[in-house]
Design a protein around this motif. Structure first.
Motif, PDB file in Angstrom:
ATOM      1  N   ILE A  40       0.857  -1.193   0.000  1.00 19.00           N
ATOM      2  CA  ILE A  40       0.000   0.000   0.000  1.00 19.00           C
ATOM      3  C   ILE A  40       0.891   1.240   0.000  1.00 19.00           C
ATOM      4  O   ILE A  40       1.915   1.276   0.673  1.00 19.00           O
ATOM      5  N   PHE A  41       0.526   2.238  -0.812  1.00 15.66           N
ATOM      6  CA  PHE A  41       1.278   3.495  -0.810  1.00 15.66           C
ATOM      7  C   PHE A  41       0.350   4.635  -1.225  1.00 15.66           C
ATOM      8  O   PHE A  41      -0.701   4.424  -1.833  1.00 15.66           O
ATOM      9  N   THR A  42       0.754   5.839  -0.887  1.00 14.46           N
ATOM     10  CA  THR A  42      -0.017   7.033  -1.227  1.00 14.46           C
ATOM     11  C   THR A  42       0.718   7.805  -2.308  1.00 14.46           C
ATOM     12  O   THR A  42       1.905   8.115  -2.168  1.00 14.46           O
ATOM     13  N   ALA A  43       0.006   8.108  -3.403  1.00 17.35           N
ATOM     14  CA  ALA A  43       0.604   8.773  -4.552  1.00 17.35           C
ATOM     15  C   ALA A  43      -0.079  10.111  -4.808  1.00 17.35           C
ATOM     16  O   ALA A  43      -1.187  10.367  -4.323  1.00 17.35           O
ATOM     17  N   ARG A  44       0.604  10.942  -5.595  1.00 22.19           N
ATOM     18  CA  ARG A  44       0.009  12.208  -6.029  1.00 22.19           C
ATOM     19  C   ARG A  44       0.080  12.214  -7.552  1.00 22.19           C
ATOM     20  O   ARG A  44       1.069  12.642  -8.140  1.00 22.19           O
ATOM     21  N   VAL A  45      -0.972  11.694  -8.162  1.00 24.83           N
ATOM     22  CA  VAL A  45      -1.000  11.543  -9.616  1.00 24.83           C
ATOM     23  C   VAL A  45      -2.215  12.263 -10.178  1.00 24.83           C
ATOM     24  O   VAL A  45      -3.233  12.421  -9.509  1.00 24.83           O
ATOM     25  N   ASN A  56      -2.330  -2.813  -3.039  1.00 22.40           N
ATOM     26  CA  ASN A  56      -1.777  -3.850  -3.919  1.00 22.40           C
ATOM     27  C   ASN A  56      -1.781  -5.235  -3.283  1.00 22.40           C
ATOM     28  O   ASN A  56      -1.225  -6.174  -3.862  1.00 22.40           O
ATOM     29  N   HIS A  57      -2.377  -5.364  -2.113  1.00 19.96           N
ATOM     30  CA  HIS A  57      -2.396  -6.640  -1.400  1.00 19.96           C
ATOM     31  C   HIS A  57      -3.808  -7.217  -1.420  1.00 19.96           C
ATOM     32  O   HIS A  57      -4.788  -6.482  -1.183  1.00 19.96           O
ATOM     33  N   PRO A  58      -3.966  -8.520  -1.699  1.00 18.64           N
ATOM     34  CA  PRO A  58      -5.309  -9.127  -1.779  1.00 18.64           C
ATOM     35  C   PRO A  58      -6.178  -8.893  -0.553  1.00 18.64           C
ATOM     36  O   PRO A  58      -7.387  -8.672  -0.683  1.00 18.64           O
ATOM     37  N   GLN A  59      -5.569  -8.916   0.626  1.00 21.25           N
ATOM     38  CA  GLN A  59      -6.367  -8.701   1.835  1.00 21.25           C
ATOM     39  C   GLN A  59      -6.944  -7.288   1.850  1.00 21.25           C
ATOM     40  O   GLN A  59      -8.117  -7.077   2.184  1.00 21.25           O
ATOM     41  N   GLY A  60      -6.133  -6.313   1.466  1.00 22.30           N
ATOM     42  CA  GLY A  60      -6.618  -4.939   1.411  1.00 22.30           C
ATOM     43  C   GLY A  60      -7.688  -4.754   0.348  1.00 22.30           C
ATOM     44  O   GLY A  60      -8.677  -4.031   0.556  1.00 22.30           O
TER      45      GLY A  60
END
Length: 467
Positions: A40-45, A56-60
């Motif tokens: 998991i990550f935070t982006a500014r796009v 990006n993780h199945p559990q999430g």
């Protein structure tokens, strides 16, 4: 929107640089981010307001889909980028009860029984398009797959087979959707300050004029159908026009227009790219091609469409194609409506979040050697809808999934059974942004080297088998 310190694993690259990287090469951008933060990550796009959390993780991803209608919505800035294409009444632009009722209204035409009726149509259109190609002359597989995909849309969705309106729509839709052809041209949809009508010569002005011409043709077709309804038609437009909501009201003309454009946008680019990637991997790896041909030959001379659709190795090849080269990078973005915890991180109301399809499909813990094309993965184990999600998931899982898979399998099977093909060179293909999707950068250059059989095609289907 939340401060960066309140969000999980915020990337430190300056916001403007992140936006440029995201537009120019989203795959490299995501892979670099995942090297730092695999789950998991935070982006500014660009295109998502200020910040967005990539999961990006199945559990999430399961936590997001499980709370789809309870704690998330798809509103605000995220929708604005697609509105010029889709309009205000597209299923993708709706939320809550409006989305639920509209989706229920649109689902019947995409039922398996309905889609099965398009088997012979898809087979015949594939043969028609390939019959125009000359032996030993290079062609772009992606362009050819686009032609097939557009013809399927015109006939299966619109019910248009010939005539001036059909020809005009085919021409205009090709131009309209070619606005996605490169990351640079695609940028006009991500930056509002570039959306200026400076006349027909300007990119945005040209886009608006093409959209208006398409709208005129669509509304003319809808008006003609309403005036002269034909009950025995099975195209999706006719089926939608006969649908009624819980109060007995039909779909309005504007709703029909917006849903038709949505089906085009969702089905044309994506299906064409997926089929082109399928041809690439099948011919890039000779052993894959041989296994596939053996399986197709085992059906005999006149297999019906559903027998082809159910072939296990063909299914595995298509699934692996959609895994390694997902056409859609992420599931539909969500806005947190009430505080929710994902992978141990607290996300507060107003936070934007997406499930990353590309990064999930390339996780080494799920798919060992993820850069290698291995259809056997899908024969050896069953992946959950949170591990393999080429069509998204939750309440916004792609409505056209069944038709897309059906078309992909039948088109590839028809081509392989009739023709001997080869890649023009050994240069590897790579994923490149094409509007909101990912496509083969070089278009998959191929040529026909011969006919596979002198007999009538193995893929000739009995008319009754598709009904």
């Amino acid at each position: 929107m939340k401060k960066q310190t309140q969000l999980p694993n915020t990337l430190t690259t300056p916001s403007f640089i992140q936006k440029l990287q995201w537009i120019a090469d989203p795959v490299k951008y995501m892979e670099n981010a995942a090297q730092q933060y695999p789950d998991i990550f935070t982006a500014r796009v660009v295109g998502f307001g200020d910040t967005i959390v990539f999961v990006n993780h199945p559990q999430g991803i399961q936590e997001i889909f499980a709370n789809d209608r309870k704690k998330f919505a798809t509103v605000g800035e995220i929708n604005k980028i697609m509105q010029p294409f889709l309009g205000d009444y597209s299923l993708l632009m709706l939320d809550g009860d409006h989305h639920k009722s509209q989706r229920q209204l649109l689902m019947p035409p995409f039922h398996g029984e309905r889609i099965r009726a398009y088997g012979e149509l898809i087979n015949n259109l594939t043969k028609k398009v390939f019959s125009k190609l000359q032996k030993d002359l290079p062609f772009s597989a992606r362009n050819v797959m686009q032609e097939i995909s557009l013809l399927v849309i015109l006939q299966a969705i619109f019910g248009l087979y010939e005539g001036e309106r059909c020809q005009k729509l085919q021409h205009l839709l090709s131009l309209f959707l070619d606005a996605f052809r490169s990351p640079i041209i695609s940028s006009i949809f991500f930056f509002s300050f570039l959306q200026k009508d400076l006349g027909a010569w300007s990119p945005w002005g040209n886009f608006l004029r093409q959209r208006e011409q398409i709208n005129e043709l669509l509304y003319a077709e809808i008006a003609e159908r309403r005036e002269h309804p034909e009950k025995d038609r099975i195209d999706i437009l006719s089926l939608l026009m006969s649908a009624r909501d819980e109060t007995g009201k039909p779909i309005t003309d504007q709703q029909l227009r917006d849903e038709l454009i949505t089906l085009i946008l969702a089905g044309y680019e994506t299906t064409a790219s997926a089929m082109a990637w399928g041809l690439y991997w099948i011919h890039h790896l000779p052993e894959t091609r041989e296994k596939l041909l053996q399986e197709l030959d085992s059906l005999g001379d006149s297999p019906d469409s559903m027998s082809i659709f159910r072939l296990p190795y063909l299914t595995a090849v298509c699934n692996e194609t959609l895994r390694i080269c997902p056409v859609v990078m992420f599931s539909f973005p969500k806005i947190v409506q009430e505080n929710v915890k994902i992978l141990g991180y607290q996300l507060e109301s107003g936070t934007a979040v997406v499930s990353s399809i590309y990064l999930t499909h390339h996780r080494k813990d799920l798919y060992p050697q993820p850069k290698q094309f291995k259809p056997e993965r899908f024969l050896e184990r069953q992946f959950s809808p949170y591990e393999f999600l080429p069509f998204g998931g939750g309440v916004r899982r792609c409505l056209g999934e069944a038709l897309a898979l059906f078309e992909m399998k039948l088109v590839l099977a028809t081509i392989l059974s009739r023709y001997q093909l080869a890649l023009v060179d050994n240069q590897p293909e790579r994923l490149q942004r094409r509007g909101f999707t990912l496509a083969p950068a070089r278009g998959v250059k191929m040529m026909i080297t011969g006919q596979r059989t002198d007999r009538e095609s193995l893929m000739t289907m009995a008319t009754t088998s598709a009904l």
